[in-house]
Enzyme design. Structure first.
Site, PDB file in Angstrom:
ATOM      1  N   ASP A 184       0.918  -1.297   0.027  1.00 46.55           N
ATOM      2  CA  ASP A 184       0.208  -0.133   0.040  1.00 46.55           C
ATOM      3  C   ASP A 184       1.013   1.235   0.049  1.00 46.55           C
ATOM      4  O   ASP A 184       2.153   1.347   0.099  1.00 46.55           O
ATOM      5  CB  ASP A 184      -0.875   0.156   1.226  1.00 46.55           C
ATOM      6  CG  ASP A 184      -2.101   0.983   1.016  1.00 46.55           C
ATOM      7  OD1 ASP A 184      -2.240   1.699  -0.017  1.00 46.55           O
ATOM      8  OD2 ASP A 184      -2.971   0.806   1.848  1.00 46.55           O
TER       9      ASP A 184
HETATM   10  C1  BGC Z   1      -5.041   3.518   0.417  1.00 41.18           C
HETATM   11  C2  BGC Z   1      -5.053   2.324  -0.960  1.00 41.18           C
HETATM   12  C3  BGC Z   1      -5.111   2.698  -2.141  1.00 41.18           C
HETATM   13  C4  BGC Z   1      -3.870   3.576  -2.309  1.00 41.18           C
HETATM   14  C5  BGC Z   1      -3.511   4.294  -3.711  1.00 41.18           C
HETATM   15  C6  BGC Z   1      -3.841   4.339   0.098  1.00 41.18           C
HETATM   16  O1  BGC Z   1      -3.701   5.323   0.870  1.00 41.18           O
HETATM   17  O2  BGC Z   1      -4.832   2.949   1.712  1.00 41.18           O
HETATM   18  O3  BGC Z   1      -6.419   1.744  -0.634  1.00 41.18           O
HETATM   19  O4  BGC Z   1      -5.184   1.822  -3.086  1.00 41.18           O
HETATM   20  O5  BGC Z   1      -3.816   4.667  -1.373  1.00 41.18           O
HETATM   21  O6  BGC Z   1      -4.245   5.369  -4.043  1.00 41.18           O
END
Ligand code: BGC
Length: 721
Positions: free
Chosen positions: A262
């Site tokens: 993530d």
């Molecule tokens: C979130 C994810 C997301 C990623 C990319 C993160 O802050 O937890 O769910 O896919 O950002 O945008």
């Protein structure tokens, strides 16, 4: 077909590590200098940037095409980049938030919506999405509950799998589909007190029983990528959690797809205090074969090469991780066509097409939940004067959080929807108050009351703002922000034909509103076609059929509250709810029961359940029981009903939930129609995790019921032999 192993053979260690690195789109389209701006922040030099494996977020296909073209010219290995984005509930045409889609209980509709999103994403140059999010959650304070399909394991699993199937289609090479990524593995939804990014403490038993099945269902449906969560699970952040990432994911589940971290999850291992620096963070994540590092830092590129030289990791492991990424690109057909159907023409054809808007509207209609109706709804189209009162009366900010490239200005407001459907009605719009937290200003009430008095019908348009749920948006209250409940009370006093349409990204505490107004239609965040869907629902062109997928508490103190809880040793008769009985399971200042239970949802039809039958009162390990129930649409309105089957395992080696959704079917009924709805029960559906965390069933008595949570009816018993 590209010879992936031959490509890997020609790559240097740095080439390979760049392949495992993801940068933000702005690195490639923004400031051209490596000295300043996003490029500088990426921590990579120009040569490395030429070899990057994947990119996050592009605003349009022109950018994507341009960046891919330059990349293909400059990358010495000529490996196309994969472009990813959070396509969570639509790309440009936005359908309802996933929690709302859960309320539709309609997996085919979910697939259709995801296919639509994929077609638009392909046109816009995107190859993979970071969805589905299937984090099981029971706490409405957590803002991210809007991303999952609610508090039921079966529903969340089926909806997760449907999203994978919908996004990915039959063949990722068809240039209509995009790769899906299940997230956030695992248990992120258990964030303590609903506070985003906090740690999660879950027993292995509860994790396996409630939290893990939906991720597994997505893997079984063939999901291409998986994202570990960035928070701590039982003391260890998932990215660095060996038990989760190696023992469960790779060994037990045999997951062979790509793992992507993530956002900043690797460098945050330092913030969590489980790695002393980025070098150690890289080592922990790499050891778990987290294949791709998402954005912000480039810790693999900066640290893993040396570790391979020093023998901490083998180049063989690196090759294995690179191969998985290349396999994804091969599956997507990127080696044959790095642009994969992206074009301005395709964008024009796909974005907000009539067909896509129709799908989004239908999805909004199917996911709305009629929480209360004392007979005011549906409204007559002959109404002369309508007052639309509240912050959402003529507000296009109703797409919801995570709405990708969707735009508010392309979204239909309630006013626009009603104007179109009942063009002869005179509509007055008064905001009355804001939905800002803490706003106590009631000065707008006067105008609102005046409008209500002179109208035949009032539609109160209330709720949370779309950025009051979603990532990082936890709440300690769940009420309608500001003075909206007070406004509703005042309006309902002067006009008894007052209905409320409520918006939110999570269950709210709507008790006060429930007491004030005769009807409440909960629309969640309905997306681009929201206003049209609401108009159709209010005036009976669409018949509400959504059932709530997440319990609405009476008050925040009840959180986490969920229907499938275990019995205590002191369970109280629900009939006595609200009465304080010493030494029983009760709150002394509130009832235990929620405001609206899981599965609640009214309709303009009247469905009567009759005659629950079991084909046998005993089940063998390889046998089956047919369960049938007759459902009668005792009304003159055609409608749909989600017929639910619940079970209870009466005695087992671990305490079982007092009610548990076993199966469901959404069925269409003509006015007056009676249908026999049939389900099949087999032994594997009765399995649970025993004290040794083995997935087993145990002989004994089981109850089968219809109805919905806390309101079960027609219970029958059978024995598992
Ligand atoms: C979130 C994810 C997301 C990623 C990319 C993160 O802050 O937890 O769910 O896919 O950002 O945008």
């Amino acid at each position: 077909m590209a010879d992936l192993k031959a490509i890997i053979l020609q790559m240097s260690i740095e080439d390979k590590l760049c392949q495992l690195t993801q940068c933000c789109g702005e690195v490639f389209i923004g400031d051209g200098s490596v000295a300043t701006g996003p490029k500088a922040r990426s921590g990579l030099n120009d040569e490395m940037l030429n070899k990057i494996g994947s990119v996050l977020n592009f605003a349009n296909c022109d950018d994507a095409i341009k960046v891919q073209k330059e990349h293909m010219e400059n990358d010495p290995n000529k490996i196309p980049m994969v472009f990813m984005m959070d396509v969570i509930h639509g790309f440009r045409t936005i359908y309802p938030i996933p929690l709302a889609m859960g309320c539709s209980f309609d997996t085919e509709l979910m697939k259709e919506c995801c296919q639509m999103a994929s077609r638009e994403a392909v046109a816009g140059g995107i190859h993979a999405t970071f969805g589905p999010m299937v984090d099981y959650s029971r706490d409405a304070r957590w803002g991210r509950v809007m991303e999952s399909c609610g508090e039921d394991v079966l529903l969340n699993s089926r909806m997760g799998a449907a999203q994978v199937e919908g996004f990915q289609g039959e063949d990722l090479k068809d240039k209509k589909s995009i790769a899906a990524c299940v997230k956030h593995f695992a248990g992120y939804g258990g964030a303590e007190a609903g506070l985003d990014y906090t740690g999660v403490e879950l027993s292995e038993h509860t994790l396996r029983e409630f939290y893990l099945p939906a991720y597994k269902a997505c893997i079984d449906a063939g999901v291409s990528l998986l994202m570990p969560s960035f928070n701590v699970l039982n003391g260890v952040p998932s990215t660095a959690n060996k038990w989760l990432m190696q023992d469960i994911l790779k060994k037990e589940w045999d997951y062979k797809g790509v793992v992507i971290s993530d956002w900043a999850a690797m460098s945050e291992l330092v913030d969590h205090g489980v790695a002393k620096d980025e070098n150690e963070a890289a080592r922990l994540a790499f050891a778990n074969e987290v294949d791709i590092e998402m954005c912000v830092t480039a810790i693999y590129v900066n640290h893993i090469g040396k570790m391979i030289e020093e023998g901490v990791f083998t180049e063989e492991q690196l090759d294995r991780m690179v191969l998985r990424v290349l396999e994804l690109k091969e599956k997507l057909g990127l080696f044959e066509d790095p642009y994969r159907g992206a074009s301005a023409d395709a964008e024009k054809r796909e974005f907000l097409s009539e067909k896509n808007r129709e799908i989004a509207r239908r999805a909004a209609e199917e996911s709305a939940v009629l929480l209360k109706n004392d007979g005011v709804l549906p409204l007559s189209k002959n109404i002369k004067k309508i007052a639309l009162i509240g912050p959402f009366a003529d507000n296009n900010a109703i797409k919801g959080f995570w709405s990708c490239n969707g735009r508010d200005e392309e979204t239909v407001t309630i006013k626009q929807g009603i104007e179109k459907l009942v063009p002869n009605a005179e509509i007055t719009v008064v905001k009355g108050c804001t939905n800002d937290f803490g706003d106590k200003d009631t000065s707008g009430f006067k105008a609102a009351i005046k409008a209500a008095k002179k109208s035949d019908i009032v539609v109160l348009c209330l709720g949370e703002k779309q950025d009051q749920s979603g990532e990082g948006n936890s709440r300690t209250t769940l009420n309608l922000p500001g003075v909206q409940s007070e406004l509703a009370k005042e309006i309902a006093k002067v006009n008894k034909n007052t209905v409320a349409v409520t918006f939110s990204g999570r269950p709210l505490t709507l008790g006060e509103l429930h007491e004030s107004v005769p009807a409440i239609l909960h629309i969640w965040f309905p997306g681009t076609e929201g206003g049209n869907a609401i108009a159709n629902l209010l005036f009976g062109d669409a018949n509400p059929c959504g059932k709530i997928a997440m319990t609405f508490p009476k008050n925040v103190g009840q959180c986490p509250i969920y229907y499938n809880h275990r019995s205590t040793g002191r369970m109280k008769d629900p009939e006595l709810d609200g009465q304080h009985i010493m030494y029983m399971t009760n709150y002394i200042d509130s009832g235990n029961l929620p405001q609206y239970s899981f599965g609640h949802g009214l309709s303009y039809s009247n469905f009567v359940y009759e005659d629950l039958k079991l084909s046998s009162d005993s089940l063998t390990a390889d046998g089956e029981i047919k369960v049938s129930v007759t459902v009668h649409n005792d009304s003159d309105v055609a409608g749909k009903e989600v017929v639910m089957l619940y079970m209870r395992d009466l005695v087992a080696s671990t305490a079982r939930p007092i009610q548990q959704l076993l199966d469901f079917k959404k069925v269409c009924f003509e006015a007056g129609e009676r249908k026999n709805v049939e389900f099949t029960v087999r032994e594997p559906q009765l399995r649970f995790y025993n004290p040794e965390n083995k997935h087993v069933s145990e002989p004994g008595e089981f109850l089968i019921s219809t109805g919905y949570a806390d309101h079960l009816i027609h219970t029958k018993k059978f024995i598992l032999e």
